[in-house]
Design an enzyme around this catalytic site. Sequence first.
Site, PDB file in Angstrom:
ATOM      1  N   THR A 168       0.842  -1.247   0.269  1.00 57.90           N
ATOM      2  CA  THR A 168       0.062  -0.097  -0.007  1.00 57.90           C
ATOM      3  C   THR A 168       0.449   1.756  -0.368  1.00 57.90           C
ATOM      4  OG1 THR A 168      -1.641  -1.128   0.806  1.00 57.90           O
ATOM      5  CG2 THR A 168      -1.753   1.247   1.252  1.00 57.90           C
ATOM      6  N   ASN A 185      -5.908  -8.812  -8.229  1.00 54.60           N
ATOM      7  CA  ASN A 185      -6.031  -9.635  -7.003  1.00 54.60           C
ATOM      8  C   ASN A 185      -7.985 -10.253  -6.836  1.00 54.60           C
ATOM      9  OD1 ASN A 185      -6.395  -6.768  -6.633  1.00 54.60           O
ATOM     10  ND2 ASN A 185      -7.395  -6.941  -4.646  1.00 54.60           N
ATOM     11  N   SER A 222       5.047  -6.246  -1.935  1.00 55.61           N
ATOM     12  CA  SER A 222       4.237  -6.431  -0.983  1.00 55.61           C
ATOM     13  C   SER A 222       5.510  -8.027  -0.555  1.00 55.61           C
ATOM     14  CB  SER A 222       3.231  -6.058  -0.279  1.00 55.61           C
ATOM     15  OG  SER A 222       3.050  -6.541   0.709  1.00 55.61           O
ATOM     16  N   CYS A 255      -9.246  -6.959   1.567  1.00 54.11           N
ATOM     17  CA  CYS A 255      -9.983  -6.246   1.941  1.00 54.11           C
ATOM     18  C   CYS A 255     -11.604  -5.825   2.175  1.00 54.11           C
ATOM     19  CB  CYS A 255      -9.884  -4.390   1.298  1.00 54.11           C
ATOM     20  SG  CYS A 255      -7.313  -5.188   1.312  1.00 54.11           S
TER      21      CYS A 255
END
Length: 392
Positions: free
Chosen positions: A75, A157, A205, A331
């Site tokens: 992020t 994703n 990440s 999320c």
Amino acid sequence: MGASRQVYLDHSASTPVDPRVIEAMLPYFGEVYGNPSSAHRYGSRAERAIEDARITIAGILNCQPSEVIFTSCGTESDNLAIRGAGWSARHSGQPSRLVTSPIEHSAVTNTVHQMGALMGFATEIAPVDKFGSIDSEIFAEICKRGGALASIIYASNELGTIQDLPLLSRIAHAHDMLMHTDAVQAGGQLDLDVERLGVDMLSLSAHKFYGPKGVGLLYVKDGLELAPSQSGGSHEHGMRAGTHNTAFIVGMAKALELAYDEKDDRIRHFAEMRDQLIQGILDRLPCAALSGHPDRRLPSHASFVLHGIDANTLMMHLDLAGVAASSGSACKTGNPEPSDILLAVGYSEDEAKSGLRLSVGAQTSEDDISYALDVLETAVEKLGKLKREMAR
Ligand code: PLP
């Protein structure tokens, strides 16, 4: 956790840390505790570890070590790329429009939105087709109108779809725009050679490729000026201030190195497990249709819309039976709103509430897949029956 068996099929949300990565990190929680910016030998040992990690990562990205900027997560990398490029363009009087897609992770979507809403940046969304692939002709039309940056996700994703980044980068560059990609889902599975991809910035990440959570990186092409989002000391060429997390940076480099050393075997295994899942679901669940691209998709990623099924209720049934899945982006789990990404590729509101994402990993076995298929079939039948009874 009352279920007889536990099957984790949510590797797109996060992966377990590889024991070899934990071992590589351990000295940096204990004996090597100096601040890497300190001038004494305690600092130098930590600094050496960070610079070695940078060299390892640069080898995989095919870039210079100085082009690797360490951050606290994917992020933050996305935020730095978009804000940094936008602010720098505006400061130097260059075109500052920001272009992105409707299927980005919220780390990109919300950052671009904030730049528009709070700071007056012009923004534009390049459309995708029903598989989530960018329409390159429309993308070219949009880039022709000028701007600072295009930020396009490498692999979705939610849909698993992989974009043709070399082509999109060529188009952006032809119109003097920078190209950033969120490669967070691609890390550990797809080619990360920044020369071949043609990108100017790339976000990763560690927790998506068996490294620790809370550490990421941004590749920033040499010569690019990015205004920092996090200002302070002169760490990371002044682009990202803050004392380095030595242990996590070492862990990220080790995880990436292992992922690319073992890539062929891992990918073969992921794709085999994924294809068994896809075949099983399409054979056994009449309500299921594959979402995302049928071929150009992440080896670990299977996603579906389940017509007539509420995905959040299904998640609870699966969890009770020991199967961990996702109703879309991690999320969004628990959020009853339809998935923006499924809506963006043309599904109806009801269909966009029926998304199922199953993502396999290094430890996933054939027995796991057959257990998950049995559980899914039972849960979907139960929910369908309940719905029919309630409709009577
Ligand atoms: N971008 C994509 C495509 C992701 O899937 C994620 C995490 O799910 C992120 C960015 C955010 O990464 P992090 O969890 O490290 O902040």
